[in-house]
Design a protein around this motif. Sequence first.
Motif, PDB file in Angstrom:
ATOM      1  N   ARG A 163       0.541  -9.472  15.374  1.00  0.00           N
ATOM      2  CA  ARG A 163       1.376  -8.977  14.261  1.00  0.00           C
ATOM      3  C   ARG A 163       0.977  -7.555  13.883  1.00  0.00           C
ATOM      4  NH1 ARG A 163      -0.816 -12.412  10.576  1.00  0.00           N
ATOM      5  NH2 ARG A 163      -2.062 -13.328  12.230  1.00  0.00           N
ATOM      6  N   LEU A 165       6.565  -9.937  11.072  1.00  0.00           N
ATOM      7  CA  LEU A 165       5.676  -9.121  11.895  1.00  0.00           C
ATOM      8  C   LEU A 165       5.442  -9.684  13.292  1.00  0.00           C
ATOM      9  CD1 LEU A 165       2.944  -8.013   9.325  1.00  0.00           C
ATOM     10  CD2 LEU A 165       4.705  -6.590  10.369  1.00  0.00           C
ATOM     11  N   LEU A 166       6.005 -10.850  13.589  1.00  0.00           N
ATOM     12  CA  LEU A 166       5.865 -11.381  14.939  1.00  0.00           C
ATOM     13  C   LEU A 166       6.447 -10.380  15.923  1.00  0.00           C
ATOM     14  CD1 LEU A 166       6.911 -15.127  14.550  1.00  0.00           C
ATOM     15  CD2 LEU A 166       4.620 -14.242  14.982  1.00  0.00           C
ATOM     16  N   LYS A 167       5.842 -10.329  17.095  1.00  0.00           N
ATOM     17  CA  LYS A 167       6.234  -9.334  18.083  1.00  0.00           C
ATOM     18  C   LYS A 167       7.734  -9.360  18.349  1.00  0.00           C
ATOM     19  CE  LYS A 167       4.425  -7.612  22.446  1.00  0.00           C
ATOM     20  NZ  LYS A 167       3.551  -7.873  23.571  1.00  0.00           N
ATOM     21  N   GLU A 168       8.289 -10.600  18.454  1.00  0.00           N
ATOM     22  CA  GLU A 168       9.708 -10.670  18.794  1.00  0.00           C
ATOM     23  C   GLU A 168      10.614 -10.268  17.635  1.00  0.00           C
ATOM     24  OE1 GLU A 168       8.078 -13.961  19.083  1.00  0.00           O
ATOM     25  OE2 GLU A 168       9.321 -15.368  17.965  1.00  0.00           O
ATOM     26  N   HIS A 200      -3.911  -8.084  13.434  1.00  0.00           N
ATOM     27  CA  HIS A 200      -4.293  -9.222  12.591  1.00  0.00           C
ATOM     28  C   HIS A 200      -4.771 -10.427  13.375  1.00  0.00           C
ATOM     29  CE1 HIS A 200      -1.375  -6.906  10.188  1.00  0.00           C
ATOM     30  NE2 HIS A 200      -2.128  -7.252   9.174  1.00  0.00           N
ATOM     31  N   SER A 210      -0.393  -9.010   5.236  1.00  0.00           N
ATOM     32  CA  SER A 210      -1.543  -8.267   5.740  1.00  0.00           C
ATOM     33  C   SER A 210      -2.632  -8.131   4.691  1.00  0.00           C
ATOM     34  CB  SER A 210      -1.080  -6.879   6.190  1.00  0.00           C
ATOM     35  OG  SER A 210      -2.169  -6.132   6.675  1.00  0.00           O
ATOM     36  N   ASN A 211      -2.247  -7.734   3.474  1.00  0.00           N
ATOM     37  CA  ASN A 211      -3.232  -7.482   2.429  1.00  0.00           C
ATOM     38  C   ASN A 211      -3.922  -8.744   1.939  1.00  0.00           C
ATOM     39  OD1 ASN A 211      -2.605  -4.761   2.505  1.00  0.00           O
ATOM     40  ND2 ASN A 211      -1.030  -4.944   0.925  1.00  0.00           N
ATOM     41  N   TYR A 236     -10.472 -21.958   5.872  1.00  0.00           N
ATOM     42  CA  TYR A 236      -9.568 -20.880   5.465  1.00  0.00           C
ATOM     43  C   TYR A 236      -8.283 -21.448   4.890  1.00  0.00           C
ATOM     44  CZ  TYR A 236     -11.859 -16.872   7.809  1.00  0.00           C
ATOM     45  OH  TYR A 236     -12.700 -15.868   8.192  1.00  0.00           O
ATOM     46  N   ASN A 271       0.796  -1.225   0.000  1.00  0.00           N
ATOM     47  CA  ASN A 271       0.000   0.000   0.000  1.00  0.00           C
ATOM     48  C   ASN A 271       0.830   1.277   0.000  1.00  0.00           C
ATOM     49  OD1 ASN A 271      -2.994  -0.652   0.375  1.00  0.00           O
ATOM     50  ND2 ASN A 271      -2.043  -1.966   1.887  1.00  0.00           N
ATOM     51  N   PHE A 302      -7.517 -14.104  12.353  1.00  0.00           N
ATOM     52  CA  PHE A 302      -8.512 -14.640  11.426  1.00  0.00           C
ATOM     53  C   PHE A 302      -9.778 -14.977  12.185  1.00  0.00           C
ATOM     54  CE2 PHE A 302      -6.323 -14.831   7.509  1.00  0.00           C
ATOM     55  CZ  PHE A 302      -4.994 -15.074   7.786  1.00  0.00           C
ATOM     56  N   ALA A 360      -4.765 -11.211   3.846  1.00  0.00           N
ATOM     57  CA  ALA A 360      -5.521 -11.844   4.925  1.00  0.00           C
ATOM     58  C   ALA A 360      -7.016 -11.878   4.628  1.00  0.00           C
ATOM     59  CB  ALA A 360      -5.264 -11.112   6.250  1.00  0.00           C
ATOM     60  N   ARG A 361      -7.465 -10.993   3.748  1.00  0.00           N
ATOM     61  CA  ARG A 361      -8.902 -10.911   3.494  1.00  0.00           C
ATOM     62  C   ARG A 361      -9.390 -12.034   2.578  1.00  0.00           C
ATOM     63  NH1 ARG A 361      -9.706  -5.290   1.041  1.00  0.00           N
ATOM     64  NH2 ARG A 361      -8.148  -4.846   2.608  1.00  0.00           N
ATOM     65  N   PHE A 372      11.077  -5.268  10.569  1.00  0.00           N
ATOM     66  CA  PHE A 372      10.176  -4.245  10.037  1.00  0.00           C
ATOM     67  C   PHE A 372      10.651  -2.841  10.380  1.00  0.00           C
ATOM     68  CE2 PHE A 372       6.289  -3.235   7.939  1.00  0.00           C
ATOM     69  CZ  PHE A 372       5.802  -2.093   8.547  1.00  0.00           C
ATOM     70  N   ASP A 426      -0.491 -13.712  18.753  1.00  0.00           N
ATOM     71  CA  ASP A 426       0.413 -12.643  18.343  1.00  0.00           C
ATOM     72  C   ASP A 426      -0.297 -11.904  17.219  1.00  0.00           C
ATOM     73  OD1 ASP A 426       2.423 -11.026  17.209  1.00  0.00           O
ATOM     74  OD2 ASP A 426       3.983 -12.445  17.811  1.00  0.00           O
ATOM     75  N   CYS A 446       5.716  -8.211   4.371  1.00  0.00           N
ATOM     76  CA  CYS A 446       4.900  -7.816   5.521  1.00  0.00           C
ATOM     77  C   CYS A 446       3.554  -7.279   5.061  1.00  0.00           C
ATOM     78  CB  CYS A 446       5.617  -6.746   6.341  1.00  0.00           C
ATOM     79  SG  CYS A 446       7.027  -7.367   7.256  1.00  0.00           S
ATOM     80  N   GLU A 447       3.589  -6.381   4.093  1.00  0.00           N
ATOM     81  CA  GLU A 447       2.322  -5.837   3.589  1.00  0.00           C
ATOM     82  C   GLU A 447       1.518  -6.923   2.885  1.00  0.00           C
ATOM     83  OE1 GLU A 447       0.924  -2.443   2.480  1.00  0.00           O
ATOM     84  OE2 GLU A 447       2.538  -1.072   3.015  1.00  0.00           O
ATOM     85  N   MET A 466       0.872  -3.858  12.638  1.00  0.00           N
ATOM     86  CA  MET A 466       1.602  -3.181  11.561  1.00  0.00           C
ATOM     87  C   MET A 466       0.927  -1.834  11.353  1.00  0.00           C
ATOM     88  SD  MET A 466       2.043  -4.508   7.630  1.00  0.00           S
ATOM     89  CE  MET A 466       0.742  -3.569   6.870  1.00  0.00           C
ATOM     90  N   ARG A 482      -2.895  -1.931  12.140  1.00  0.00           N
ATOM     91  CA  ARG A 482      -3.658  -3.142  11.832  1.00  0.00           C
ATOM     92  C   ARG A 482      -3.337  -4.196  12.872  1.00  0.00           C
ATOM     93  NH1 ARG A 482      -2.996  -4.091   5.289  1.00  0.00           N
ATOM     94  NH2 ARG A 482      -3.880  -2.110   4.630  1.00  0.00           N
ATOM     95  N   PRO A 492     -13.822  -9.335   8.156  1.00  0.00           N
ATOM     96  CA  PRO A 492     -13.600  -9.556   6.729  1.00  0.00           C
ATOM     97  C   PRO A 492     -12.182  -9.306   6.227  1.00  0.00           C
ATOM     98  CG  PRO A 492     -15.643  -8.367   7.063  1.00  0.00           C
ATOM     99  CD  PRO A 492     -14.967  -8.441   8.399  1.00  0.00           C
ATOM    100  N   THR A 493     -11.519  -8.283   6.722  1.00  0.00           N
ATOM    101  CA  THR A 493     -10.190  -8.007   6.168  1.00  0.00           C
ATOM    102  C   THR A 493      -9.116  -8.897   6.770  1.00  0.00           C
ATOM    103  OG1 THR A 493     -10.274  -6.144   7.704  1.00  0.00           O
ATOM    104  CG2 THR A 493     -10.289  -5.610   5.371  1.00  0.00           C
ATOM    105  N   GLY A 494      -9.442  -9.617   7.852  1.00  0.00           N
ATOM    106  CA  GLY A 494      -8.405 -10.420   8.507  1.00  0.00           C
ATOM    107  C   GLY A 494      -7.578  -9.574   9.456  1.00  0.00           C
ATOM    108  N   ASN A 538       4.493 -12.803   7.774  1.00  0.00           N
ATOM    109  CA  ASN A 538       4.013 -13.097   9.119  1.00  0.00           C
ATOM    110  C   ASN A 538       5.168 -13.294  10.092  1.00  0.00           C
ATOM    111  OD1 ASN A 538       1.221 -12.929   8.854  1.00  0.00           O
ATOM    112  ND2 ASN A 538       1.072 -14.967   7.968  1.00  0.00           N
ATOM    113  N   TYR A 593       9.629  -7.859  15.206  1.00  0.00           N
ATOM    114  CA  TYR A 593       9.200  -6.595  14.625  1.00  0.00           C
ATOM    115  C   TYR A 593      10.325  -5.563  14.560  1.00  0.00           C
ATOM    116  CZ  TYR A 593       6.156  -2.526  13.845  1.00  0.00           C
ATOM    117  OH  TYR A 593       5.560  -1.404  13.338  1.00  0.00           O
ATOM    118  N   ASN A 603      -2.732   2.902   4.690  1.00  0.00           N
ATOM    119  CA  ASN A 603      -3.671   3.666   3.888  1.00  0.00           C
ATOM    120  C   ASN A 603      -4.250   4.875   4.618  1.00  0.00           C
ATOM    121  OD1 ASN A 603      -3.560   2.077   1.548  1.00  0.00           O
ATOM    122  ND2 ASN A 603      -4.823   0.522   2.532  1.00  0.00           N
TER     123      ASN A 603
END
Lengths: 413, 530
Positions: free
Chosen positions: B310, A289-292, B114, A240-241, A266, A129, B116, A243-244, A298, B308, A236-237, B312, B112, B121-123, A286, A294, B316
């Motif tokens: 995650r 992006l894990l907490k440990e 995250h 996230s993107n 899923y 994004n 599931f 996931a939907r 990232f 976790d 990373c993005e 971020m 965000r 809907p967006t996760g 993923n 990040y 947007n």
Amino acid sequence: MLQNFIPPYTARVVEKLIGAGAIVFGKTNMDEFGMGCGTLESIFGPTKNVWGLEEYRIGGGELSSFSDWRIPGGSSGGSAVAVASGICFAALGSDTGGSTRNPASYCGLIGLKPTYGLLSRHGLIPLVNSMDVPGILTRTVDDCATILNVVKGFDENDSTSFEGNLPPVQISPHFSLKGVRIGIPDEFSCPGMDPEVIQCWKDTSDILEKSGACVSPMSLPHTKYSIACYGVLNPCEVASNMARYDGLRYGHRTPHPKLNSTQGLYAQTRHEGFNHVVRGRILAGNYFLLKENYDKYFMQALKIRRLISMDFEKVWHSGFDLLFTPVTLSAAPTYSDFIQLDNRTQTSVQDYCTQSANMAGIPALSLPIKLNSKGLPLSLQLIGPMFSEPKLLNVAKCIERIVDFPQLKSIPR
Amino acid sequence: MRTPSILNKLKFGHYLIPKDFNLVGGIRSFIPRPEGWESVIGIEVHAQIDTNSKLFSSSEVKYGAPVNTKVSLFDAAIPGTLPVLNRKCVEAGILTSLALSCQINKVSYFDRKHYFYADLPTGYQITQQRKAIAYDGHCKFIVYTPGFHKKPYYSTAKIRQIQLEQDSGKSIHDLNSNRSLIDLNRAGLPLMEIVFEPDLKDGEEAAALVKELSDILLSLGTCNCKMEEGSLRVDANISVNRHGEGLGTRTEVKNLNSVRALVNAIEFEVRRQIQVIEAGGVIVNETRSYDSQMKETLPMRDKEVKQDYRFMPEPNLPPLRLVDIPDEEADSALVNIAQVRQRLPELPEMKRQRLVQKFNLNIGMAILIMNTPGFLTYFESVMELLPLPSGVRVAKVLHKVAIPALSEQDIDLDSCPIPHHVFAELYKLVESDTLNLVKAHEVFILLLNGDSRNPAQIVTDKVWMKVNDDEAISTICLQILSENSAVRAKYKTTKHEKHVNKLMGAVRKATAGKYDMRKVDICLRKFLQE
């Protein structure tokens, strides 16, 4: 995943084109979800570059096939071939790491990556994004300016859309290269770059100087970290993107779930719906992006991105108008050569010259210069500060006039 | 496993509550805890912002709309759609933060989160994790459950932060057909999450805090606070520890949809934790749900594994920038905190203090006035016609005469048909000792049923004036005593109060309640001594 998906709305940039009278007559092939630089990773099969294709034709007439082909680049390879072969006037692509400029280079086209925020992303399925822009592919600079003037502008549906009122870009016949300060970044000649590309770069820089521009070398010291940085931010993005995409509301849903739970549904849907490249990037993202992890990945990548961006800022402040660089490391490779490297390695190699412009959100344009010894297009790149499309296009126009690149023409029977 | 000794402790264990708890609040909870134990509670409140459209899309917000009819492309996470921040939600967030004495971050970010789940809907949920819109506030509230607390006391709960975030959709699990039904009307609705520090001691305090918070949000108009509709949801973090020790491991109880559920869940969980520890077990940091039928908390199956999320940054949405320009003429595209500050109404605590100061009421009466629907407005209107010092007594008459009469007909003071000046007349009769409360009640009922005479006229017509005459009182007392010699004898031997009450009742009946019952009481007791 979206094989049978019909969008319930029209993207803003497409709406604008239709509103200006354009006829949209097709959607083109691409690497799945924009992940790739060869337009190979598609469930519809690969797209072949129209340049140099005849060399590999076997058999005759309607039964002919091809033993090999040149890749068109990617991820917007389908759009590039459509324009290069004369099927259409122009095509839209997207550019996140070079996905419009790369195929433009291989297909001998003008490929514009506009300033981030200049074109609306409403309707552009996101890859990254913070870096995505819709891209424009045309045969000439004038065509590019025409399309740009239609599609640019603020969109309230996109919160990252630029709100200012910018006048239409005008290609002026009186524009002169005299006094335009052009920088040649040292770091952009990278190992593995085709000597013909390097020579083309040198020769064209000389032409620019002769035409009155002030051409001088300079440095973008953090260029070499750009690929690694992208290698973290992109997945990373993506994680996230993507996931939907669970198959519940639209898109592919597995017809025979093995496990009797939502989680199982899923997992199987996503396994079936995504190719290996997409799945790989989701897992990597993923992980980062894990907490440990990040801060290690990232946060570090964000800091490096800032440094890359600041490199460019310093350059503009020190007086340069534009930068002039290669765009791809070679002319279009063959498919058989290209697949020697896996997708991830390949993109990290090919994105070298294009990637950093996306990091900084600045505009960049690929323009074809000449044909190489094999008759394939060689292109070079202009990069400018934010909202410098007028200057970019006008300088490109001057170069276009001088080099007179031989566009493909259809031969009447 | 329960052992007899533990049972004994729970049944008979108690500690003495010090007699004079001052208004600052005692160190220990009013609710008895087994010897040596104390409980610590912190709540998280999710309040739906009362705007016309959602936080990031223009879908309408409408409770009870048909399933999946208020879902935009963005809410359904159709690819390529982007969030656009609703300005009114930001203003509501600022208004709430100011009312709760918070610091406002002039720059805050969206992130965000995250996970599931079919109703997401967006996760991921768009929330504010790194830097929320407000932090460091507090809510001062009064703890007072009549019949439970001897007298009201103040307490304060600190607020860690207030963040704006999206609500998720709703899922209903149809176990019979082995499927889940998803309604996305609620997906993307704007929420304010108000995170409180663990400053509460028991379930009653939690209830009081939620009550005060609801009153504040209602007076601001930022939330309609209907827990039964889900527009206000409370999660409770609960831990126990022995006196002198640090905080114990906490558990989280979610999905509490009424104040009573909140109190009962907290109290059950506190007892449960104490039992577990005393039996030698340990408390696990887990999420539990509350079963309102069985009145117990249960572990939530899907939340066993630590998540976790995650986090971020949301790419947007640019950072949310606010300004604070006191100039009235300032026209800013950015939301101006100063302009929002001007819209702060009189908050409940300010109202209570005003009642106390202006009318010299005690805090208990002020609380009663504010908690009873319609009382405040009716009272203030009546008081415009009467001298200020009578405030206390006017409130008392409203409380003892009007409210009971109205509630018999199932109406509140805000629908009371009796005009203020008429009530004022009725009050004056009581004030001047012309009418006692029993008869005042009967006059009120007549007026309520449409009697168009003024109160003084009714009293004259019905001869309901209060009888104060000492001689008359003596006479009736002697009469009742002679008619009830058995009762008199019983009192002589047992000295039990119920016999006096019986005699009082007899007098009231015989005199149609007109006599000054206080004087009757004194007279009766005097005769009984003889």
